[in-house]
Design an enzyme around this catalytic site. Structure first.
Site, PDB file in Angstrom:
ATOM      1  N   ASP A  14     -52.744 -14.269  32.420  1.00  0.00           N
ATOM      2  CA  ASP A  14     -52.616 -15.150  33.828  1.00  0.00           C
ATOM      3  C   ASP A  14     -51.487 -15.656  34.298  1.00  0.00           C
ATOM      4  OD1 ASP A  14     -55.705 -14.966  32.600  1.00  0.00           O
ATOM      5  OD2 ASP A  14     -55.546 -16.964  32.544  1.00  0.00           O
ATOM      6  N   GLU A  27     -56.785 -16.890  19.250  1.00  0.00           N
ATOM      7  CA  GLU A  27     -56.600 -17.068  21.040  1.00  0.00           C
ATOM      8  C   GLU A  27     -54.909 -14.975  21.079  1.00  0.00           C
ATOM      9  OE1 GLU A  27     -57.080 -19.091  23.715  1.00  0.00           O
ATOM     10  OE2 GLU A  27     -56.755 -17.322  25.895  1.00  0.00           O
TER      11      GLU A  27
HETATM   12  C1  DGY Z   1     -59.174 -19.343  31.755  1.00  0.00           C
HETATM   13  O1  DGY Z   1     -59.451 -19.785  32.462  1.00  0.00           O
HETATM   14  O2  DGY Z   1     -58.103 -19.513  31.355  1.00  0.00           O
HETATM   15  C2  DGY Z   1     -59.032 -17.643  32.110  1.00  0.00           C
HETATM   16  O3  DGY Z   1     -57.996 -17.409  30.844  1.00  0.00           O
HETATM   17  C3  DGY Z   1     -59.538 -17.132  33.168  1.00  0.00           C
HETATM   18  O4  DGY Z   1     -59.899 -15.615  32.704  1.00  0.00           O
END
Ligand code: DGY
Length: 431
Positions: free
Chosen positions: A173, A403
């Site tokens: 992201d 994560e």
């Molecule tokens: C988030 O909302 O952080 C997700 O990674 C989007 O896919």
């Protein structure tokens, strides 16, 4: 050999296996698995594909079910969404009303890295029963349709590469590769919104506000286009050829070709081979001579990102590049390996934008490590492959199934009890 130490190690491994299985079972909401109950309360596309590999270690039917449920969210034109909103939850933003794709089940309007084919092939190789054959024959055409969608909508240059239309599509992201391309996205008209991610997690682990404003602006743009993927990929405000998605698609097509050959799907094999051939030639479009690596490239400005991220090293997994290109990228990999405690940082630590705790700007991600390590092994970089695997296992033993992880200290970052991290332990790192 000391008996006590051996049995202690075995107990620790058993305990880790049990914890990893428990995470998948707890995060299973019935046919699909949430990445993490608080932060991500829906089904995510590439998360589910990796999670299926974890389930395959102890419940092969459940592994197939994860993939089937993902493709239950497929649109008629072959598109497979990033998120499927199977149930309501107000702990995540942006929810289905913001996306407003008008689909049943409700989904987001962007996609994610196409890794499902590769994971399906792994599951098939693990268990070739009659039931698995039936599952594979049912899912194969659906994956074909998705890869045709990529070919039709996401390869405007006809080079076999993947254009991302939103940073969320890349799965990485807030990678610095998107900083410049996203900077010109107009955020002046965005509706007021409230982030939920920072209610669950320390904001030092998450994308900055300016990133979020742009993410939201791009969602609003797609919505105003009624999620017309042709318009979005040819006129949208963010169009970047992502080195990560491209490498993963090339690999996925190679796995599809192997399956097509094994199952005698001759017409499909011809079609897939043409995609692979196009990409083998087209990949040089991403080669940055100055950097000596494959880098993401902004289609709007024509600029290479010039950034070395963990996705750079997916070139081995995709099996692309000349010998000289391989030697150059291996130099980068060895340089990073020599100065980093835990491989693979998501951004080269010598980059001024490196941030050891912030999501895709430094932390180590088990799923990327899995693909990079696999690719290294396949091209004969056995030592690097092993180091990446051992580092991944060490991170999980030290900190749990987070994560992601700080590549300098090993500290966990992001959500805890994370499904795809647990899955990677079961399938790979814990073995
Ligand atoms: C988030 O909302 O952080 C997700 O990674 C989007 O896919």
């Amino acid at each position: 050999m000391n008996e006590t130490v051996v049995s202690g190690d075995q107990n620790a491994a058993l305990d880790m296996n049990q914890r990893a299985r428990d995470i998948l079972i707890t995060n299973d909401l019935g046919g699909y698995t949430v990445p993490n109950k608080n932060v991500y309360p829906f089904q995510w596309n590439w998360d589910s594909a990796f999670v299926a590999l974890g389930f395959a270690e102890f419940d092969i039917d459940r592994a197939w079910k994860e993939i089937e449920t993902l493709f239950d969210g497929q649109w008629k034109d072959g598109f497979v969404p990033q998120i499927i909103f199977w149930q309501e939850s107000d702990s995540y933003f942006p929810g289905p009303d913001v996306w407003n794709t008008g689909k049943k089940p409700q989904t987001s309007g962007i996609t994610q890295p196409p890794v499902a084919a590769s994971m399906v092939r792994q599951i098939w190789q693990k268990d070739k029963s009659d039931a698995a054959r039936g599952n594979l024959e049912r899912i194969f055409p659906k994956i074909m349709a998705w890869h045709r969608w990529f070919d039709k909508y996401r390869d405007p240059l006809r080079k076999g590469l993947v254009v991302a239309t939103h940073p969320w599509e890349t799965g990485r992201d807030n990678a610095p590769e998107w900083d410049e391309p996203a900077a010109s996205v107009d955020i002046s008209g965005i509706e007021p919104y409230e982030r939920r991610d920072t209610l669950h997690l320390d904001k030092k682990m998450r994308p900055h506000k300016e990133d979020y404003d742009r993410f939201v602006a791009m969602v609003e743009y797609g919505r105003t286009q009624n999620w017309d993927h042709n318009a979005i990929a040819t006129e949208g405000p963010f169009r970047v050829v992502d080195v990560g998605m491209t490498m993963m698609l090339i690999r996925a097509n190679k796995d599809m070709l192997a399956l097509a050959n094994e199952f005698g799907f001759e017409k499909e094999a011809v079609e897939i081979r043409s995609w692979i051939d196009r990409a083998q030639n087209g990949i040089n479009f991403l080669w940055d001579e100055k950097i000596g690596a494959f880098c993401s490239k902004d289609l709007i400005s024509g600029q290479s990102s010039g950034i070395i991220s963990s996705a750079t090293f997916l070139c081995y997994y995709a099996g692309v590049g000349s010998e000289a290109q391989r030697a150059s990228t291996v130099n980068h990999l060895e340089r990073i390996a020599a100065t980093t405690e835990f491989l693979m940082p998501s951004l080269s630590p010598d980059n001024p934008r490196f941030d050891a705790m912030r999501y895709w700007r430094g932390p180590v991600w088990a799923v990327v490590n899995y693909m990079v390590s696999k690719g290294c092994r396949e091209v004969g970089l056995a030592d690097l492959s092993e180091r990446i695997k051992l580092d991944t296992a060490m991170l999980m033993r030290q900190s749990g199934f987070f994560e992601a992880f700080n590549p300098e200290t090993g500290e966990g970052t992001g959500g805890e009890d994370f499904s795809w991290t647990a899955a990677m332990w079961l399938h790979w790192a814990g073995k």
